[in-house]
Design an enzyme around this catalytic site. Structure first.
Site, PDB file in Angstrom:
ATOM      1  N   ASN A  32      48.911  60.520  93.291  1.00 18.91           N
ATOM      2  CA  ASN A  32      48.588  61.912  93.663  1.00 18.91           C
ATOM      3  C   ASN A  32      47.074  62.122  93.766  1.00 18.91           C
ATOM      4  OD1 ASN A  32      47.778  61.929  91.029  1.00 18.91           O
ATOM      5  ND2 ASN A  32      49.080  63.609  90.367  1.00 18.91           N
ATOM      6  N   SER A 124      48.207  50.169  76.108  1.00 19.68           N
ATOM      7  CA  SER A 124      46.784  50.088  75.764  1.00 19.68           C
ATOM      8  C   SER A 124      46.618  49.573  74.341  1.00 19.68           C
ATOM      9  CB  SER A 124      46.192  51.497  75.862  1.00 19.68           C
ATOM     10  OG  SER A 124      44.934  51.546  75.237  1.00 19.68           O
ATOM     11  N   THR A 126      44.921  50.889  72.383  1.00 22.11           N
ATOM     12  CA  THR A 126      44.821  52.097  71.558  1.00 22.11           C
ATOM     13  C   THR A 126      46.048  52.252  70.647  1.00 22.11           C
ATOM     14  OG1 THR A 126      44.193  54.423  71.632  1.00 22.11           O
ATOM     15  CG2 THR A 126      45.874  53.761  73.182  1.00 22.11           C
ATOM     16  N   TYR A 148      46.333  61.106  73.860  1.00 19.11           N
ATOM     17  CA  TYR A 148      46.453  60.042  74.868  1.00 19.11           C
ATOM     18  C   TYR A 148      47.157  58.821  74.270  1.00 19.11           C
ATOM     19  CZ  TYR A 148      45.122  55.881  77.497  1.00 19.11           C
ATOM     20  OH  TYR A 148      45.161  54.671  78.153  1.00 19.11           O
ATOM     21  N   LYS A 152      51.027  56.801  74.947  1.00 14.86           N
ATOM     22  CA  LYS A 152      51.302  55.371  75.164  1.00 14.86           C
ATOM     23  C   LYS A 152      52.334  54.874  74.160  1.00 14.86           C
ATOM     24  CE  LYS A 152      48.533  54.663  78.627  1.00 14.86           C
ATOM     25  NZ  LYS A 152      49.133  54.569  79.961  1.00 14.86           N
ATOM     26  N   ARG A 230      34.088  45.089  70.935  1.00 10.65           N
ATOM     27  CA  ARG A 230      35.304  45.233  71.745  1.00 10.65           C
ATOM     28  C   ARG A 230      35.595  43.956  72.521  1.00 10.65           C
ATOM     29  NH1 ARG A 230      35.301  48.968  68.989  1.00 10.65           N
ATOM     30  NH2 ARG A 230      35.681  51.167  69.448  1.00 10.65           N
ATOM     31  N   PRO A 292      33.423  59.982  66.759  1.00 12.26           N
ATOM     32  CA  PRO A 292      34.601  60.124  65.894  1.00 12.26           C
ATOM     33  C   PRO A 292      35.798  59.377  66.485  1.00 12.26           C
ATOM     34  CG  PRO A 292      33.604  62.270  66.348  1.00 12.26           C
ATOM     35  CD  PRO A 292      32.896  61.283  67.213  1.00 12.26           C
TER      36      PRO A 292
HETATM   37  P1  NAD Z   1      42.825  55.463  86.866  1.00 11.27           P
HETATM   38  O1  NAD Z   1      42.701  56.882  86.475  1.00 11.27           O
HETATM   39  O2  NAD Z   1      41.739  54.856  87.669  1.00 11.27           O
HETATM   40  O3  NAD Z   1      44.212  55.233  87.629  1.00 11.27           O
HETATM   41  C1  NAD Z   1      45.365  56.000  87.363  1.00 11.27           C
HETATM   42  C2  NAD Z   1      45.926  56.468  88.707  1.00 11.27           C
HETATM   43  O4  NAD Z   1      47.119  57.230  88.460  1.00 11.27           O
HETATM   44  C3  NAD Z   1      44.951  57.371  89.466  1.00 11.27           C
HETATM   45  O5  NAD Z   1      44.840  56.894  90.791  1.00 11.27           O
HETATM   46  C4  NAD Z   1      45.607  58.755  89.403  1.00 11.27           C
HETATM   47  O6  NAD Z   1      45.299  59.512  90.548  1.00 11.27           O
HETATM   48  C5  NAD Z   1      47.089  58.390  89.302  1.00 11.27           C
HETATM   49  N1  NAD Z   1      47.931  59.405  88.655  1.00 11.27           N
HETATM   50  C6  NAD Z   1      47.751  60.013  87.456  1.00 11.27           C
HETATM   51  N2  NAD Z   1      48.765  60.873  87.211  1.00 11.27           N
HETATM   52  C7  NAD Z   1      49.613  60.804  88.280  1.00 11.27           C
HETATM   53  C8  NAD Z   1      50.838  61.444  88.616  1.00 11.27           C
HETATM   54  N3  NAD Z   1      51.412  62.359  87.827  1.00 11.27           N
HETATM   55  N4  NAD Z   1      51.436  61.119  89.783  1.00 11.27           N
HETATM   56  C9  NAD Z   1      50.885  60.206  90.610  1.00 11.27           C
HETATM   57  N5  NAD Z   1      49.722  59.571  90.350  1.00 11.27           N
HETATM   58  C10 NAD Z   1      49.096  59.863  89.193  1.00 11.27           C
HETATM   59  O7  NAD Z   1      43.061  54.627  85.525  1.00 11.27           O
HETATM   60  P2  NAD Z   1      43.023  53.045  85.286  1.00 11.27           P
HETATM   61  O8  NAD Z   1      41.816  52.732  84.500  1.00 11.27           O
HETATM   62  O9  NAD Z   1      43.290  52.327  86.546  1.00 11.27           O
HETATM   63  O10 NAD Z   1      44.263  52.929  84.285  1.00 11.27           O
HETATM   64  C11 NAD Z   1      45.567  52.652  84.755  1.00 11.27           C
HETATM   65  C12 NAD Z   1      46.522  52.743  83.593  1.00 11.27           C
HETATM   66  O11 NAD Z   1      46.101  51.839  82.565  1.00 11.27           O
HETATM   67  C13 NAD Z   1      46.607  54.121  82.929  1.00 11.27           C
HETATM   68  O12 NAD Z   1      47.942  54.367  82.577  1.00 11.27           O
HETATM   69  C14 NAD Z   1      45.733  53.969  81.694  1.00 11.27           C
HETATM   70  O13 NAD Z   1      46.137  54.833  80.670  1.00 11.27           O
HETATM   71  C15 NAD Z   1      45.964  52.512  81.328  1.00 11.27           C
HETATM   72  N6  NAD Z   1      44.844  51.924  80.556  1.00 11.27           N
HETATM   73  C16 NAD Z   1      43.578  51.962  81.059  1.00 11.27           C
HETATM   74  C17 NAD Z   1      42.526  51.424  80.313  1.00 11.27           C
HETATM   75  C18 NAD Z   1      41.103  51.482  80.825  1.00 11.27           C
HETATM   76  O14 NAD Z   1      40.186  51.305  80.012  1.00 11.27           O
HETATM   77  N7  NAD Z   1      40.859  51.689  82.100  1.00 11.27           N
HETATM   78  C19 NAD Z   1      42.765  50.831  79.056  1.00 11.27           C
HETATM   79  C20 NAD Z   1      44.081  50.791  78.596  1.00 11.27           C
HETATM   80  C21 NAD Z   1      45.117  51.338  79.364  1.00 11.27           C
HETATM   81  N1  UFG Z   2      29.972  53.174  73.386  1.00 11.57           N
HETATM   82  C1  UFG Z   2      28.653  53.549  73.194  1.00 11.57           C
HETATM   83  N2  UFG Z   2      28.113  54.438  74.082  1.00 11.57           N
HETATM   84  C2  UFG Z   2      28.808  54.962  75.124  1.00 11.57           C
HETATM   85  C3  UFG Z   2      30.163  54.567  75.294  1.00 11.57           C
HETATM   86  C4  UFG Z   2      30.701  53.671  74.398  1.00 11.57           C
HETATM   87  O1  UFG Z   2      27.996  53.097  72.259  1.00 11.57           O
HETATM   88  O2  UFG Z   2      28.262  55.785  75.882  1.00 11.57           O
HETATM   89  C5  UFG Z   2      30.550  52.184  72.465  1.00 11.57           C
HETATM   90  C6  UFG Z   2      31.762  52.691  71.704  1.00 11.57           C
HETATM   91  O3  UFG Z   2      31.375  53.312  70.496  1.00 11.57           O
HETATM   92  C7  UFG Z   2      32.550  51.399  71.483  1.00 11.57           C
HETATM   93  C8  UFG Z   2      32.241  50.558  72.736  1.00 11.57           C
HETATM   94  O4  UFG Z   2      31.024  51.101  73.251  1.00 11.57           O
HETATM   95  O5  UFG Z   2      32.060  50.716  70.356  1.00 11.57           O
HETATM   96  C9  UFG Z   2      33.315  50.645  73.816  1.00 11.57           C
HETATM   97  O6  UFG Z   2      33.593  52.005  74.082  1.00 11.57           O
HETATM   98  P1  UFG Z   2      34.498  52.441  75.333  1.00 11.57           P
HETATM   99  O7  UFG Z   2      34.519  53.936  75.364  1.00 11.57           O
HETATM  100  O8  UFG Z   2      34.050  51.742  76.560  1.00 11.57           O
HETATM  101  O9  UFG Z   2      35.924  51.838  74.971  1.00 11.57           O
HETATM  102  P2  UFG Z   2      36.898  52.138  73.748  1.00 11.57           P
HETATM  103  O10 UFG Z   2      37.213  50.824  73.125  1.00 11.57           O
HETATM  104  O11 UFG Z   2      36.374  53.205  72.874  1.00 11.57           O
HETATM  105  O12 UFG Z   2      38.171  52.755  74.479  1.00 11.57           O
HETATM  106  C10 UFG Z   2      38.806  52.091  75.579  1.00 11.57           C
HETATM  107  C11 UFG Z   2      39.500  53.111  76.461  1.00 11.57           C
HETATM  108  C12 UFG Z   2      40.614  53.762  75.717  1.00 11.57           C
HETATM  109  C13 UFG Z   2      41.531  52.730  75.172  1.00 11.57           C
HETATM  110  C14 UFG Z   2      40.774  51.749  74.312  1.00 11.57           C
HETATM  111  C15 UFG Z   2      41.645  50.634  73.836  1.00 11.57           C
HETATM  112  O13 UFG Z   2      38.590  54.099  76.868  1.00 11.57           O
HETATM  113  O14 UFG Z   2      41.370  54.549  76.613  1.00 11.57           O
HETATM  114  O15 UFG Z   2      39.709  51.170  75.083  1.00 11.57           O
HETATM  115  O16 UFG Z   2      42.180  49.967  74.920  1.00 11.57           O
HETATM  116  F1  UFG Z   2      42.473  53.349  74.438  1.00 11.57           F
END
Ligand code: NAD
Ligand code: UFG
Length: 355
Positions: A32, A124, A126, A148, A152, A230, A292
């Site tokens: 979407n 994730s 997470t 969030y 998951k 990480r 946090p």
């Molecule tokens: P992203 O936001 O780039 O991609 C998600 C896509 O889903 C987007 O294109 C968005 O438009 C679409 N979308 C969201 N809600 C929708 C809906 N209701 N209907 C149709 N489309 C919808 O995110 P990403 O980084 O590519 O992550 C993909 C998946 O992996 C997500 O589920 C995210 O939670 C998970 N994930 C991402 C990370 C990360 O760090 N990027 C880490 C762990 C898990």
């Molecule tokens: N960090 C900084 N400054 C910033 C951003 C991040 O110091 O501006 C640090 C954070 O404290 C952490 C590391 O960089 O120590 C990585 O942070 P990210 O925000 O890049 O990633 P996280 O591990 O916090 O979180 C990511 C995704 C979450 C997911 C998680 C586990 O954002 O959605 O990984 O997969 F849940």
């Protein structure tokens, strides 16, 4: 036979589409565009030389999702679509629960109605909450620290119940660690809205001059240099993991969780140095209060994915930084908003690109 990719225009989805198309799969995207741009689809076509049938559709719209299954011979689904901003989820929990959980319920209902029972789900790291030791294996206790993360965890539970009710389902729960990097072409990459929450896009925006300096969230953790550690994984390696998971769900039934990470941990300051080396740009930073909810150390034990999926991450931290930088440099403002003139808009909201 096609693979449906929900969220295929997003960061990880677009890279996975490229790998699937290169491997000869037929791909249908449903997105979407709430957090992505149609131009990503055009870029996928540019990289692969292949057209991708794309539906502009919300997963919450069951009628529309059903139409996608009616019009295509879908045999499996990779489900990326979801909202993913941790902080935002705290302010808008209902939006997150509705979008991520109801969206998955609608998808599974429609899959069931069409007898499609092979699913790869984007979970994730997470779901491990605040791990008390590392490396993290799939059998570690799970916990959620924010809405969030709870979506998951809840979806993982829902999918386990689904399998328990009908053992024809075959489901892979992929627990990603920290995806960074971009396709080597520099044509697709991460395109966050506004000020990035995550480390790597923040660093690249400092390097390009859009942000003044990096805020390092704390330097008093019990880690090698006091900053958070990480498991960063190249998004192309991650995308390849989806192909292995797809093979797995196509050849066996069950529901299994897999860590997708490298098994190595890097601190924030190590990432800054690696990026400076790759880009030859200086990254000014200041130490600020810890964020946090942040864990001190989080990295995977990726053995299960190696043994059961035959997958290992191959790209190192230098390649991750080089590719993140190439994407940022080539696309300082991310994807463009496609001009209406470049799109054929159909009455039902679908579109395709004009060449
Ligand atoms: P992203 O936001 O780039 O991609 C998600 C896509 O889903 C987007 O294109 C968005 O438009 C679409 N979308 C969201 N809600 C929708 C809906 N209701 N209907 C149709 N489309 C919808 O995110 P990403 O980084 O590519 O992550 C993909 C998946 O992996 C997500 O589920 C995210 O939670 C998970 N994930 C991402 C990370 C990360 O760090 N990027 C880490 C762990 C898990
Ligand atoms: N960090 C900084 N400054 C910033 C951003 C991040 O110091 O501006 C640090 C954070 O404290 C952490 C590391 O960089 O120590 C990585 O942070 P990210 O925000 O890049 O990633 P996280 O591990 O916090 O979180 C990511 C995704 C979450 C997911 C998680 C586990 O954002 O959605 O990984 O997969 F849940």
């Amino acid at each position: 036979m096609a693979v449906l990719i929900t969220g295929g225009a997003g960061y990880i989805g677009s890279h996975t589409c490229v790998e699937l198309l290169d491997a000869g799969f037929e791909v249908v995207i449903l997105d979407n565009f709430i957090n992505s741009k149609p131009e990503a689809i055009e870029r996928i076509r540019e990289i692969t030389g292949k057209e991708v049938k794309t539906y502009t559709a919300d997963l919450l719209n069951m009628e529309k999702v059903n139409q996608v299954f009616e019009e295509n011979d879908i045999e499996s689904v990779i489900h990326f679509a979801g909202l993913k901003a941790v902080g935002e989820s705290v302010y808008y929990p209902l939006r997150y629960y509705h979008n991520n959980i109801t969206g998955t319920l609608v998808l599974c209902e429609v899959m069931k109605a069409h007898n499609v029972k092979r699913l790869v789900f984007s979970s994730s790291a997470t779901v491990y909450g605040m791990p008390d030791r590392v490396p993290i294996s799939e059998d570690f206790p799970t916990a959620a620290l924010n809405p969030y993360g709870r979506t998951k965890l809840m979806i993982e539970e829902i999918l386990k119940d689904l399998y328990n009710s009908d053992q024809e389902w075959s489901i892979a729960l992929l627990r990603y660690f920290n995806p960074i990097g971009a396709h080597k072409s520099g044509l697709i990459g991460e395109d966050p809205n506004g000020i990035p929450n995550n480390l790597m896009p923040y660093i690249t925006q400092v390097a390009i001059g859009k942000l003044r300096e990096l805020n390092v969230f704390g330097n008093q953790y019990s880690t090698k240099d006091g900053t958070g550690v990480r498991d960063y994984i190249h998004v192309v390696d991650l995308a390849k993991g989806h192909l292995r998971a797809l093979e797995k769900v196509s050849t066996s039934s069950g529901v299994e969780a897999y860590n997708l990470g490298t098994g190595k941990g890097y601190s924030v300051l190590e990432m800054v140095s690696a990026f400076e080396k790759a880009s030859r740009e200086k990254i000014p930073y200041q130490i600020v209060e810890p964020r946090p909810g942040d864990a001190a150390i989080c990295y995977s034990n990726p053995l299960k994915a190696r043994e059961q999926l035959g997958w290992v991450a191959e790209k190192d931290i230098d390649q991750m930084c080089e590719d993140s930088w190439r994407w940022q440099k080539s696309n300082p403002n991310g994807y463009k908003n496609m001009q209406k003139d470049n799109l054929h808009l159909l009455k039902n909201g679908d579109f395709f690109m004009k060449k």
